[in-house]
Design a protein around this motif. Structure first.
Motif, PDB file in Angstrom:
ATOM      1  N   GLY A   1       2.995  45.450  -5.544  1.00  0.00           N
ATOM      2  CA  GLY A   1       2.305  45.985  -4.365  1.00  0.00           C
ATOM      3  C   GLY A   1       1.687  45.022  -3.407  1.00  0.00           C
ATOM      4  N   TYR A   2       2.150  43.595  -3.493  1.00  0.00           N
ATOM      5  CA  TYR A   2       1.630  42.836  -2.373  1.00  0.00           C
ATOM      6  C   TYR A   2       2.439  42.987  -1.314  1.00  0.00           C
ATOM      7  N   GLU A   3       1.831  42.459  -0.003  1.00  0.00           N
ATOM      8  CA  GLU A   3       2.645  42.562   1.337  1.00  0.00           C
ATOM      9  C   GLU A   3       3.159  41.158   1.475  1.00  0.00           C
ATOM     10  N   ILE A   4       2.590  40.053   0.804  1.00  0.00           N
ATOM     11  CA  ILE A   4       3.057  38.678   0.945  1.00  0.00           C
ATOM     12  C   ILE A   4       2.911  38.144  -0.467  1.00  0.00           C
ATOM     13  N   VAL A   5       3.978  37.296  -1.022  1.00  0.00           N
ATOM     14  CA  VAL A   5       3.813  36.645  -2.069  1.00  0.00           C
ATOM     15  C   VAL A   5       4.292  35.336  -1.823  1.00  0.00           C
ATOM     16  N   CYS A   6       3.206  34.431  -1.921  1.00  0.00           N
ATOM     17  CA  CYS A   6       3.201  32.791  -1.594  1.00  0.00           C
ATOM     18  C   CYS A   6       3.840  32.250  -2.858  1.00  0.00           C
ATOM     19  N   PRO A  60      -8.443  34.278  -1.947  1.00  0.00           N
ATOM     20  CA  PRO A  60      -7.838  33.196  -1.569  1.00  0.00           C
ATOM     21  C   PRO A  60      -6.768  32.748  -2.687  1.00  0.00           C
ATOM     22  N   ILE A  61      -5.734  31.976  -2.303  1.00  0.00           N
ATOM     23  CA  ILE A  61      -4.425  31.464  -3.203  1.00  0.00           C
ATOM     24  C   ILE A  61      -4.670  30.047  -2.968  1.00  0.00           C
ATOM     25  N   HIS A  62      -3.803  29.466  -3.899  1.00  0.00           N
ATOM     26  CA  HIS A  62      -3.823  27.885  -4.234  1.00  0.00           C
ATOM     27  C   HIS A  62      -3.353  27.141  -2.850  1.00  0.00           C
ATOM     28  N   ASP A  63      -2.008  27.777  -2.611  1.00  0.00           N
ATOM     29  CA  ASP A  63      -1.130  26.845  -1.616  1.00  0.00           C
ATOM     30  C   ASP A  63      -0.752  27.673  -0.439  1.00  0.00           C
ATOM     31  N   TYR A  64      -1.546  27.288   0.598  1.00  0.00           N
ATOM     32  CA  TYR A  64      -1.074  27.897   2.084  1.00  0.00           C
ATOM     33  C   TYR A  64       0.030  27.482   2.794  1.00  0.00           C
ATOM     34  N   GLY A  65       0.449  26.185   1.966  1.00  0.00           N
ATOM     35  CA  GLY A  65       1.308  25.251   2.917  1.00  0.00           C
ATOM     36  C   GLY A  65       2.798  25.435   2.176  1.00  0.00           C
ATOM     37  N   CYS A  66       3.088  26.071   1.039  1.00  0.00           N
ATOM     38  CA  CYS A  66       4.301  26.425   0.623  1.00  0.00           C
ATOM     39  C   CYS A  66       5.152  27.333   1.526  1.00  0.00           C
ATOM     40  N   PHE A  67       6.228  27.044   1.915  1.00  0.00           N
ATOM     41  CA  PHE A  67       6.795  27.630   2.801  1.00  0.00           C
ATOM     42  C   PHE A  67       7.898  28.880   1.967  1.00  0.00           C
ATOM     43  N   LEU A  68       7.999  28.768   0.785  1.00  0.00           N
ATOM     44  CA  LEU A  68       8.843  29.608  -0.076  1.00  0.00           C
ATOM     45  C   LEU A  68       7.842  31.025  -0.134  1.00  0.00           C
ATOM     46  N   ARG A  69       8.116  31.871   0.469  1.00  0.00           N
ATOM     47  CA  ARG A  69       7.161  33.051   0.399  1.00  0.00           C
ATOM     48  C   ARG A  69       8.167  34.522   0.822  1.00  0.00           C
ATOM     49  N   ALA A  70       7.601  35.404   0.416  1.00  0.00           N
ATOM     50  CA  ALA A  70       8.248  37.033   0.549  1.00  0.00           C
ATOM     51  C   ALA A  70       7.267  37.677   1.203  1.00  0.00           C
ATOM     52  N   TYR A  71       7.790  38.492   2.236  1.00  0.00           N
ATOM     53  CA  TYR A  71       7.068  39.449   3.147  1.00  0.00           C
ATOM     54  C   TYR A  71       7.683  40.775   3.174  1.00  0.00           C
ATOM     55  N   THR A  72       6.869  41.907   3.215  1.00  0.00           N
ATOM     56  CA  THR A  72       7.528  43.087   3.564  1.00  0.00           C
ATOM     57  C   THR A  72       8.142  43.027   5.040  1.00  0.00           C
ATOM     58  N   GLY A 127      -5.791  40.942   7.040  1.00  0.00           N
ATOM     59  CA  GLY A 127      -6.042  41.897   5.903  1.00  0.00           C
ATOM     60  C   GLY A 127      -4.819  42.270   5.096  1.00  0.00           C
ATOM     61  N   PHE A 128      -3.748  41.439   5.058  1.00  0.00           N
ATOM     62  CA  PHE A 128      -2.521  41.568   4.290  1.00  0.00           C
ATOM     63  C   PHE A 128      -3.035  41.383   2.816  1.00  0.00           C
ATOM     64  N   ARG A 129      -2.477  42.170   1.845  1.00  0.00           N
ATOM     65  CA  ARG A 129      -2.633  41.839   0.413  1.00  0.00           C
ATOM     66  C   ARG A 129      -1.730  40.770   0.002  1.00  0.00           C
ATOM     67  N   VAL A 130      -2.335  39.526  -0.443  1.00  0.00           N
ATOM     68  CA  VAL A 130      -1.615  38.395  -0.525  1.00  0.00           C
ATOM     69  C   VAL A 130      -1.669  38.005  -1.966  1.00  0.00           C
ATOM     70  N   GLY A 131      -0.369  37.671  -2.469  1.00  0.00           N
ATOM     71  CA  GLY A 131      -0.473  37.080  -4.047  1.00  0.00           C
ATOM     72  C   GLY A 131       0.157  35.815  -4.353  1.00  0.00           C
ATOM     73  N   GLU A 132       0.341  35.571  -5.262  1.00  0.00           N
ATOM     74  CA  GLU A 132       1.095  34.192  -5.285  1.00  0.00           C
ATOM     75  C   GLU A 132       1.746  33.854  -6.844  1.00  0.00           C
ATOM     76  N   VAL A 133       3.054  33.069  -7.041  1.00  0.00           N
ATOM     77  CA  VAL A 133       3.577  32.747  -8.119  1.00  0.00           C
ATOM     78  C   VAL A 133       3.905  31.227  -8.013  1.00  0.00           C
ATOM     79  N   ALA A 134       3.709  30.544  -9.206  1.00  0.00           N
ATOM     80  CA  ALA A 134       4.175  29.336  -9.314  1.00  0.00           C
ATOM     81  C   ALA A 134       5.588  28.957  -9.032  1.00  0.00           C
ATOM     82  N   VAL A 135       5.990  28.133  -8.394  1.00  0.00           N
ATOM     83  CA  VAL A 135       7.560  27.738  -8.059  1.00  0.00           C
ATOM     84  C   VAL A 135       7.421  26.298  -8.277  1.00  0.00           C
TER      85      VAL A 135
END
Ligand code: UDP
Ligand code: MG
Length: 310
Positions: free
Chosen positions: A115-120, A151-163, A188-196
Motif C-alpha cells: 500500500g505504499y505510494e513510494i518504495v525506496c 523517516p527512512i534510512h536512505d534518501y539518496g538511493c535512486f532505485l525506487r518505485a512510485y505509483t 504526504g506520500f506513504r513512503v516505505g523502504e527495502v534493503a537493496v
C-alpha cells in the motif's frame, strides 16, 4: 495515458560504456516483471556516444523508448521527463551506471503491494567513498528525515518505485532545481523502504555530478527543510556572539588587572570576526533563497525534449 503495468526510467549522462551492459541486465530481469512494460532511457544531453549507442541497440529491445533532451538538465530533471511520459501503473527509477541492480526491482514491487505510494531502496551495503559521499548523505538523511512523519534510512538511493500518480505529482510539484526526495515528506506520500544491493560504478567517471551540482542538491535539501537553515544561522550567530563577548570580557578583565593593549585588541578582533561570520552566513542563506526564487520567477522549464525514439 496509463496502459502499461510498469515503466522503468533511467536518466543517463555520458554513459556510453554502460549502455549495453545496462540494457542487457534489464533485459535479463524484465521477463519476471509485470507486463506490458516500457523502459524509458532519458539521455540528459550527453556529449559522448551515449545516444548513438542507444539507437544502435534499439532494434533488439522492443520495450525501449529513448528520450533525447536538448542539453544537460541534471539527473532529476531528466527523470521528470521520464515521469511525464511514463505509461506504467508503477514507475521505477534506476541509475544508468549499474550501481543499482535491476534484479532488486522485484523487491520494490513486492513492497509496493503493502500500500505504499513510494518504495525506496536502502543501500545497506553502500559501495561509495566515505568522506565525499557517505558522510554528506548522513547529514542529508537526517535533514530530510527530521521533516518526515515516517523517516527512512536512505534518501539518496535512486532505485525506487512510485505509483504513476505519485510520479506525475512529484513532477508537477517540483521546481527546476528540485531534488525530489525533499518532497516525499512534504507532499504526504506513504513512503516505505527495502534493503537493496549496491555496486561499484561499472565504468565511466566515478560520478557525473560535479561539486557544484552536489552543492546545489545539498542546498535544496537544506533550504527545503523550512526553518532549519535559519536555526543553524542563529546558532552560529549566537555562538559567535557568545565567544566574542567572553573573549572581550576576559580581555577587559586582563586589561584591568594590568594587562596590555594586546589583550583588548584580541577581544575586539575575535568579536569582530564572529560578527562578520554571522552576517556572512545570513547573507549567504538569504541569497540562496533569492537565487532559487529568481529562477522560478523566470519560469525555466525543468527540461526540453529534442526527440523521442520509440
Ligand atoms: N546523470 C544524469 N544527468 C546528470 C548527471 C548524472 O542523467 O547531469 C545520471 C547518470 O548518468 C547516472 C545517474 O544519473 O545514470 C546517477 O549519476 P551518478 O552515477 O554520476 O551519481 P552518483 O552515483 O555519483 O550519485
Ligand atoms: Mg553512480
Amino acid at each position: 495515458m496509463m496502459d502499461l503495468a510498469l515503466s522503468i526510467v533511467v536518466p543517463v549522462y555520458n554513459e556510453e560504456v554502460n549502455i549495453e551492459p545496462l540494457l542487457a541486465r534489464i533485459a535479463d530481469v524484465l521477463p519476471g516483471l509485470p507486463a506490458p512494460h516500457e523502459v524509458i532511457v532519458v539521455d540528459d544531453g550527453s556529449r559522448d556516444a551515449t545516444i548513438a549507442k542507444l539507437r544502435s541497440v534499439k532494434k533488439n529491445y522492443p520495450w525501449l523508448k529513448i528520450v533525447e533532451l536538448r542539453r544537460n538538465f541534471g539527473q532529476h530533471s531528466a527523470t521528470y521527463a521520464g515521469f511525464d511520459l511514463a505509461r506504467g501503473a508503477i514507475v521505477v527509477t534506476l541509475d544508468g551506471d549499474l550501481q543499482n541492480d535491476p534484479a532488486d526491482i522485484a523487491k520494490l514491487l513486492e513492497k509496493m503491494k503493502e500500500g505504499y505510494e513510494i518504495v525506496c531502496g536502502w543501500r545497506s551495503n553502500r559501495k561509495d567513498p566515505f568522506f565525499s559521499r557517505k558522510l554528506p548523505s548522513l547529514i542529508v538523511n537526517w535533514l530530510i528525515g527530521s521533516d518526515a512523519p515516517t523517516p527512512i534510512h536512505d534518501y539518496g538511493c535512486f532505485l525506487r518505485a512510485y505509483t504513476n500518480q505519485t510520479a506525475k505529482e512529484l513532477s508537477q510539484f517540483s521546481t527546476s532545481r528540485g531534488w525530489f526526495p525533499v518532497l516525499f515528506a512534504k507532499l504526504g506520500f506513504r513512503v516505505g523502504e527495502v534493503a537493496v544491493s549496491h555496486h561499484e560504478r561499472r565504468g565511466g567517471e566515478q560520478s557525473k555530478h560535479n561539486f557544484f551540482r552536489r552543492m546545489d542538491q545539498f542546498m535544496s535539501v537544506f533550504l527545503g527543510a523550512r526553518a532549519k537553515p535559519f536555526q543553524f544561522v542563529q546558532i552560529i550567530g549566537a555562538t559567535g556572539l557568545g565567544l566574542g563577548g567572553l573573549g572581550l570580557l576576559a580581555a577587559i578583565a586582563w586589561g584591568l588587572s594590568g594587562g596590555d593593549s594586546r589583550s583588548l585588541m584580541l577581544g575586539l578582533v575575535s568579536l569582530g570576526l564572529n560578527l562578520w561570520g554571522f552576517l556572512t552566513a545570513v547573507v549567504g542563506t538569504v541569497g540562496e533563497y533569492l537565487v532559487g526564487m529568481n529562477y522560478e520567477i523566470g519560469r525555466h522549464p525543468k527540461y526540453l525534449v529534442r526527440a523521442i525514439h520509440e
